[in-house]
Motif scaffolding. Sequence first.
Motif: not given
Length: 477
Positions: A168-191
């Motif tokens: 998404a970022l390579a293409a120049g888009n912006t993104i809203v990510l909803k990580p899995a309920e069971q594993t949100p930390l991995s997504g949140l650490l990307l911030a």
Amino acid sequence: MKLQECYGLWMSGQWHKAGKYKDLYNPYSGEVLARIAQADASEGVRAIEAAHEAFAVFGRMSAYQRSEILYRVAGLIDERREELARVTAMEAAKPLKAARGEIARTVETYRFAAEAAKQVTGEQVAMDAAEGGHQHFGFTIRVPIGVVTAITPFNFPFNLVAHKVGPALAAGNTIVLKPAEQTPLSGLLLAGLFQEAGLPAGVLNIVTGEGAELGEVLTTHPLVRKISFTGSYAVGQLIQRQAGLRRTTLELGSNAALIIDENTDIAAVAARCVSGAFAYNGQVCISLQRILVHQSLYEEFKQHFVTAAAKLITGSPLEEATDVTSLISEKAADRIMNWIGEAVAGGAVIETGGLRSARNIIAPTLLTQVPRSAKVWTEEIFGPVAVLLPFDHWEEAIREVNSSRYGLMAGVYTSDIKRAFEAARELEAGGVVVNDIPTFRVDHMPYGGVKDSGKGTEGVAYAVQEMTQLKLISFNV
């Protein structure tokens, strides 16, 4: 990387408090890892609006700048790979050695995305090939489509997120990510990682919470241009109905099969099959589930497979030696044991495993004589269970594999080049692997299924194509 006690929602480059929070538990130990924000639909809308506002700037950022950000985030993940692997082991109950492998792949995926950012190109169109095209010069360009929403699963919480965020970022888009309920930390650490890498505010927004609460707004909001989802067939079907004319990429599951032809080195192949069936407790989209072995090799293969499976070590995901550990939830363990019970009631034989111990651990299981109506044969079990079936004729084996409603990946072992090409042509799957298991994947290859396994293609450069719009430019010269 020390975990926070509480995580809010990441929008517009800042943390925001949510109205509700929920404890996140380690599936193996039961300990509380953190409190996680539970966004509601209105907060999902705010995240989409933030992404839309950021697109006005990011969509015009140069390919070089986007590539550099992605290279930097890959480097930051690489520097912290041991910390991030431990996060994965804790929140996903992924054995530490498998978690390390996932982080290594995540680094590679973002590097592939950095390279893909510089290769978003079009082509010349021979306008004068048409009678009315004289004196016209034409070419195509690819432009970003806008706001992408990504809904990701628990089983590869870093790398499957990378397969959506990176392209998404390579293409120049912006993104809203909803990580899995069971594993949100991995997504949140990307911030923090992307902020440190220089990504402008609002380009990546992360909302955590229940799919039932957020799903509809992420798939129907008028500012959303593309939805990328990995998960169950039932949810994917719902997303497709809600999405309407929006673009969708849906990776919906599998029932991966392998055909083993006569004259195959069974000892080596059996060990490889054990890895494909039981890695990360079988919670892999292309985990090897159905194994079809030529009748002449069936008993020998079964013996080697059972011996290799018995050597797998069960324990804590944070122990270096652990191969098999807790399922993601008690509900998942209940379902798998019920499916094994159904198969046995129908006449199936447990050759190894079939037992459940404390902490929702199910021993690696091999079933034979399974009725074709049993769920372990027809559905995706998503657990440490494999089914073994003998066959007499190559064509018969191909028909058996194709009898599934799924078709993500399939594999064959054969030394007969004619049979290899026949399998490549006839197997109904998005990919066919010759002389390896269908669990094989590298992160730049095209990856997507047919039939009920979904639609669209991942694999970084291929995902970029699906996240851009082809535009024709024509000059009258």
